[in-house]
Design an enzyme around this catalytic site. Structure first.
Site, PDB file in Angstrom:
ATOM      1  N   GLY A  93      10.022  26.094  21.755  1.00  0.00           N
ATOM      2  CA  GLY A  93       9.351  25.393  20.666  1.00  0.00           C
ATOM      3  C   GLY A  93       9.305  26.229  19.399  1.00  0.00           C
ATOM      4  O   GLY A  93       9.103  27.444  19.450  1.00  0.00           O
ATOM      5  N   GLY A  94       9.530  25.588  18.269  1.00  0.00           N
ATOM      6  CA  GLY A  94       9.412  26.264  16.987  1.00  0.00           C
ATOM      7  C   GLY A  94      10.614  27.042  16.516  1.00  0.00           C
ATOM      8  O   GLY A  94      10.510  27.835  15.578  1.00  0.00           O
ATOM      9  N   LYS A  97      14.943  23.366  16.353  1.00  0.00           N
ATOM     10  CA  LYS A  97      15.838  22.428  17.044  1.00  0.00           C
ATOM     11  C   LYS A  97      16.048  21.160  16.218  1.00  0.00           C
ATOM     12  O   LYS A  97      17.169  20.663  16.112  1.00  0.00           O
ATOM     13  CB  LYS A  97      15.260  22.043  18.411  1.00  0.00           C
ATOM     14  CG  LYS A  97      15.122  23.175  19.385  1.00  0.00           C
ATOM     15  CD  LYS A  97      14.650  22.688  20.744  1.00  0.00           C
ATOM     16  CE  LYS A  97      13.272  22.064  20.702  1.00  0.00           C
ATOM     17  NZ  LYS A  97      12.218  23.017  20.324  1.00  0.00           N
ATOM     18  N   SER A  99      15.778  20.575  12.922  1.00  0.00           N
ATOM     19  CA  SER A  99      16.616  20.783  11.737  1.00  0.00           C
ATOM     20  C   SER A  99      18.082  20.909  12.121  1.00  0.00           C
ATOM     21  O   SER A  99      18.964  20.336  11.460  1.00  0.00           O
ATOM     22  CB  SER A  99      16.168  22.031  10.973  1.00  0.00           C
ATOM     23  OG  SER A  99      14.874  21.864  10.445  1.00  0.00           O
ATOM     24  N   ASP A 121      11.298  14.483  21.997  1.00  0.00           N
ATOM     25  CA  ASP A 121      10.153  15.410  21.947  1.00  0.00           C
ATOM     26  C   ASP A 121       8.877  14.609  21.722  1.00  0.00           C
ATOM     27  O   ASP A 121       8.777  13.856  20.748  1.00  0.00           O
ATOM     28  CB  ASP A 121      10.354  16.403  20.807  1.00  0.00           C
ATOM     29  CG  ASP A 121       9.327  17.521  20.820  1.00  0.00           C
ATOM     30  OD1 ASP A 121       8.297  17.388  21.514  1.00  0.00           O
ATOM     31  OD2 ASP A 121       9.553  18.532  20.130  1.00  0.00           O
TER      32      ASP A 121
END
Length: 408
Positions: A93-94, A97, A99, A121
């Site tokens: 996470g973060g 993904k 973009s 998601d």
């Protein structure tokens, strides 16, 4: 950093005038016009690049950007052919993904492929990435790219609410109707005697993944999706993604056990079935279960088809992210899912002089990148280094800008 800004502005101006990836300013102005009307909150400094004849150096605010020459994604191979192909982007996470997935979808669409980008998601950010409302669980056209580009956010929260409502209707029969709509109602058929309306006051674990699976089935069978030659999945963080990928095997095994159990019961109670006249109905139910099992097998084969599917791992250059990416790669290979590319996002740009913070950050990134080279799972993947920029990548023009740097 000023010299970096000047160099980048010059290079970007040259690219804009050369034409392969950037059309002339009049054409670009025409293409971006719908976006300008829709998204008034996007950075005016970015949009000024798209609508003015001159490209003032200070108008475009990207100052920190790196495009490593050794980073080649092999996009020519990704874009070749008209056979439908699926690209699933996932990771910690973060790490960016969404973009990366959105920029890949824009790149496909600008290279002649009608494309669909799907977010599985539960915490959606695809709408934010495109600066467009994609909520609602339906196909939404994205304005800007040359070829058709549609986006879809699967809405698990809405599905949960529908599930709760369905479980209270008609003494529990609403559960079956809801599961039927997902393509999974046959499981409710087999468990009808358990009074699902009373047992399932809350949605069962894995419902999000089940909904995503049902959408994949729609992609395979529905005429509505035949036009798309590229489908890009913006997947949930690692744990959810692994459940999604393993769900077809789980359901296939579960349905197989149900069918075997039913076969044994059927042979032992054939006389009773004959008395109550339920032979035809139960046979029909078994046939439906078998068809559902075949669907799950088809989805499993899709995930593992090296000719049509590829999983792209997205990470950032930190020790924790690289370690998780290595475990994800191991799990993907265990599930026989094709994976051959690794996007390392947020690489610091080169600099003649670093502040203390930047120097420490660059040292950490160098250590993380060296881990990739020595990792037995990740070292065999094609590594794509995606740059760190000092503006938010939001909207089709920004995604096109990012895609042209990353997917080469």
């Amino acid at each position: 950093m000023a010299s970096s800004s000047s160099s980048f502005a010059t290079n970007f101006t040259t690219m804009a005038m050369m034409g392969d990836n950037y059309r002339c300013l009049h054409s670009l102005r025409h293409d971006v016009a719908p976006f300008l009307k829709f998204n008034s909150c996007f950075s005016s400094s970015f949009l000024s690049l798209s609508v003015t004849r001159k490209l003032p150096r200070k108008r475009f605010q990207v100052k920190s950007v790196s495009v490593p020459t050794e980073s080649v994604a092999g996009f020519d191979e990704m874009v070749s052919g008209t056979q439908r192909k699926y690209y699933m982007l996932g990771g910690k996470g973060g790490v960016g993904k969404t973009s990366c997935a959105a920029s890949l979808a824009v790149k496909f669409a600008n290279n002649g492929h009608p494309t669909l980008v799907v977010s599985t998601d539960p915490a959606h950010s695809l709408s934010d990435s495109f600066a467009q409302d994609l909520a609602g669980g339906t196909l939404v056209p994205v304005e800007g790219p040359i070829s058709p580009l549609f986006a879809l956010e699967i809405n698990p929260e809405q599905a949960r609410e529908e599930f709760r409502s369905a479980s209270k209707n008609n003494g529990g029969s609403g559960v079956k109707d809801f599961m039927d709509g997902m393509g999974l109602g046959l499981i409710a058929d087999q468990l009808g005697e358990l009074k699902l309306g009373e047992l399932l006051d809350t949605p069962p674990p894995g419902l999000d993944e089940a909904i995503a699976i049902s959408k994949v089935i729609q992609f395979l069978e529905s005429q509505e999706y035949n036009m798309f030659t590229r489908i890009v999945f913006d997947t949930a963080p690692t744990g959810h993604t692994l459940r999604l990928l393993s769900l077809p095997d789980f359901l296939d095994a579960s349905i197989g056990k149900i069918l075997k159990l039913r076969q044994k019961i059927a042979s032992a109670t054939s006389a009773i079935k004959s008395v109550f006249g339920q032979e035809e109905n139960r046979t029909d139910t078994a046939d439906k279960l078998e068809r559902l099992r075949e669907r799950m097998i088809k989805v499993r084969e899709l995930f593992r088809d090296t000719n049509s599917t590829e999983f792209v791992i997205v990470t950032i250059p930190t020790v924790m992210a690289i370690s998780e990416s290595s475990r994800l790669c191991t799990s993907l290979k265990k599930e026989s899912v094709p994976v051959k590319r690794l996007v390392v996002n947020q690489i610091l740009p080169p600099s003649a002089s670093d502040c203390k913070f930047c120097a420490m950050k660059r040292k950490d990134q160098t250590r993380a990148l060296s881990m990739i080279q020595s990792d037995p799972e990740l070292c065999s993947l094609a590594m794509i280094q995606a740059p760190l920029v000092d503006v938010e990548i939001r909207g089709v023009p920004a995604l096109q800008f990012l895609g042209d740097m990353v997917w080469k």
